[in-house]
Design a protein around this motif. Structure first.
Motif, short mmCIF file in Angstrom:
data_model
loop_
_atom_site.label_atom_id
_atom_site.label_comp_id
_atom_site.label_asym_id
_atom_site.label_seq_id
_atom_site.Cartn_x
_atom_site.Cartn_y
_atom_site.Cartn_z
N UNK A 85 5.88 12.83 1.21
CA UNK A 85 6.90 11.85 1.17
C UNK A 85 5.78 10.24 0.98
N UNK A 86 6.53 9.39 -0.01
CA UNK A 86 5.96 8.19 -0.39
C UNK A 86 6.44 7.23 0.65
N UNK A 87 5.41 6.65 1.30
CA UNK A 87 5.60 5.48 2.25
C UNK A 87 4.84 4.35 1.75
N UNK A 88 5.43 2.99 2.21
CA UNK A 88 4.92 1.77 1.80
C UNK A 88 4.40 1.02 3.10
N UNK A 89 3.19 0.40 2.78
CA UNK A 89 2.57 -0.46 4.04
C UNK A 89 2.53 -1.69 3.22
N UNK A 90 2.37 -2.66 4.22
CA UNK A 90 2.20 -4.18 3.61
C UNK A 90 1.05 -4.83 4.59
N UNK A 91 0.17 -5.37 3.83
CA UNK A 91 -1.02 -6.11 4.26
C UNK A 91 -1.25 -7.60 3.75
N UNK A 92 -1.57 -8.25 4.51
CA UNK A 92 -1.73 -9.79 4.48
C UNK A 92 -3.18 -9.92 3.53
N UNK A 146 0.84 -1.14 0.02
CA UNK A 146 -0.23 0.12 0.01
C UNK A 146 0.95 1.26 0.13
N UNK A 147 0.84 2.13 -0.94
CA UNK A 147 1.54 3.36 -1.07
C UNK A 147 0.64 4.53 -0.77
N UNK A 148 1.41 5.36 0.06
CA UNK A 148 0.57 6.50 0.59
C UNK A 148 1.57 7.69 0.47
N UNK A 149 1.01 8.87 -0.01
CA UNK A 149 1.88 10.25 0.24
C UNK A 149 1.47 10.99 1.29
N UNK A 150 2.43 10.98 2.44
CA UNK A 150 2.28 11.83 3.52
C UNK A 150 2.82 13.10 3.34
N UNK A 151 1.88 14.04 3.99
CA UNK A 151 2.40 15.41 3.98
C UNK A 151 3.61 15.66 4.77
N UNK A 152 4.57 16.69 4.44
CA UNK A 152 5.80 16.87 4.95
C UNK A 152 5.51 17.01 6.49
N UNK A 153 4.56 17.79 6.87
CA UNK A 153 4.33 18.06 8.34
C UNK A 153 4.16 16.84 9.21
#
Length: 399
Positions: free
Chosen positions: A281-288, A233-240
């Motif tokens: 910033x792009x972050x990555x999560x993982x889920x079953x 799962x890719x999410x763009x998280x605001x810099x703040x």
């Protein structure tokens, strides 16, 4: 009675009436002047009273111990492999359609590649010829080396035969390598799955012209295989908020078609770079994905539980006064006057903002201050406007 006696009383009566009329007119005039003066004073007092701005106090909030950050995300397959052809030809058959479960090495399709077949046949003939030449050169070199000892041939001639043998041996190895290469190309006529997964795309059909490589047009991908046992799962998280996230942080996410159902994910990694356009910033999560409900390219809403500082205050965004000196707020003082005070902002939540410095919970912040308000202006609370009272801050209640 004589005429003179009748005239005297009439003259006296007229004089008396004139005096009475003069007194009445004078009284009316004085009353009018006094009424006008009173009205003027009342109008001036009302005008001065209306010049005092009516304000309301903002509701200050303490930061919660936990804060939820909701952001949109995109679900991707854990592995995704677009599959292209390695040989030119025509698609002879395909064995797996979209949605099919495949295993690593399973044949997805077969390409008819006559050009490769002919090259392979030629390579086998070249190898046979190279083997014959190498064998003859080996026998010749051996014989000439034995004749050197009896001095029937010169050493130079024997060395030439030995060198010819070495060259023929190298040609044999080259022919063998070329045959091995074409044998590998022959194997590429079978399109196989690179790992266990699901066929998520099939972009070809029987008889289609196949061009090797990844490009455009007819060289587009033939199949796509995705591993869906676990999802990224890719999410763009605001810099703040980027500094509040760290690997191992747990999160939940929702999908529109599964209303009321929550899925769990874990924060794995981040790009460590902020996009200059979105400042995120792009972050990555993982889920079953044991039941297969999560599909590639799905939209989801991700919920992060972030720790917060309970000493940080939150004020309505309408209370902020931007200016040349930075961001300020107007405080209602004990003297009933407004006093401007600079503050330092933290994170922006839209309707409210964090104040990390410059305010305390005991301050009385004016909400939506007038644009003309300056430091030291007398103000009136909205709750006291009906009584005409200019309230001091000690009389106000902050909820």
């Amino acid at each position: 009675m004589s005429q003179d006696n009748a005239t005297k009383p009439n003259t006296r009566l007229l004089v008396i009436l004139g005096i009475v009329a003069a007194i009445g007119f004078g009284t009316i005039a004085v009353t009018g002047l006094m009424s006008r003066a009173h009205s003027t004073q009342a109008l001036a007092a009302w005008t001065n009273d209306q010049a005092i701005p009516t304000v309301a106090l903002a509701k200050l909030q303490r930061g919660a111990t936990r804060q939820t950050l909701d952001l949109p995300g995109t679900i991707q397959a854990f592995y995704r492999a677009p599959i292209y052809a390695r040989v030119d030809g025509y698609l002879k058959s395909w064995n797996a359609d979209i949605g099919a479960k495949v295993q690593a090495g399973q044949v997805l399709g077969v390409i008819d590649a006559p050009d490769v077949d002919r090259q392979y046949d030629q390579a086998k003939a070249d190898l046979a010829q190279a083997q014959a030449n190498e064998q003859l050169a080996a026998v010749t070199a051996k014989r000439w080396n034995s004749l050197v000892t009896s001095r029937d041939v010169s050493v130079q001639a024997a060395d030439e035969k030995q060198s010819d043998y070495i060259a023929k041996k190298a040609a044999l190895e080259s022919a063998q390598a070329n045959l091995n290469r074409l044998a590998t190309m022959q194997a590429f006529k079978q399109i196989t799955a690179p790992f266990d997964g699901t066929v998520t795309a099939r972009n070809t059909d029987i008889g289609a012209l196949i061009n090797a490589g990844a490009g455009t047009g007819q060289t587009s991908q033939l199949f796509e295989v995705s591993d869906l046992h676990k999802m990224r799962i890719y999410v763009q998280v605001p810099q703040a908020f980027a500094g509040d996230l760290h690997p191992g942080l747990k999160a939940s996410f929702d999908i529109p078609q599964y209303a009321g159902q929550h899925f769990q994910a874990i924060y794995v990694t981040q790009s460590n770079a902020v996009d200059t356009n979105s400042r995120s910033m792009l972050v990555q999560l993982q889920a079953d994905n044991p039941d297969g409900k999560l599909l590639a390219n799905m939209f989801c809403e991700v919920h992060f539980e972030l720790p917060t500082d309970p000493d940080v205050l939150r004020v309505p965004a309408t209370a902020l006064i931007p200016g040349n000196k930075g961001i300020e707020v107007a405080l209602l003082g004990d003297d009933g006057k407004a006093h401007l005070k600079p503050i330092q902002l933290g994170r922006d939540f839209g309707d409210t903002v964090e104040v990390v410095a410059g305010l305390s919970m005991s301050d009385h912040v004016i909400d939506s201050p007038p644009e003309t308000l300056v430091d030291g202006d007398v103000v009136r609370l909205a709750e006291d406007a009906s009584s005409g009272k200019v309230a001091a801050a000690g009389d106000a209640k902050v909820n």
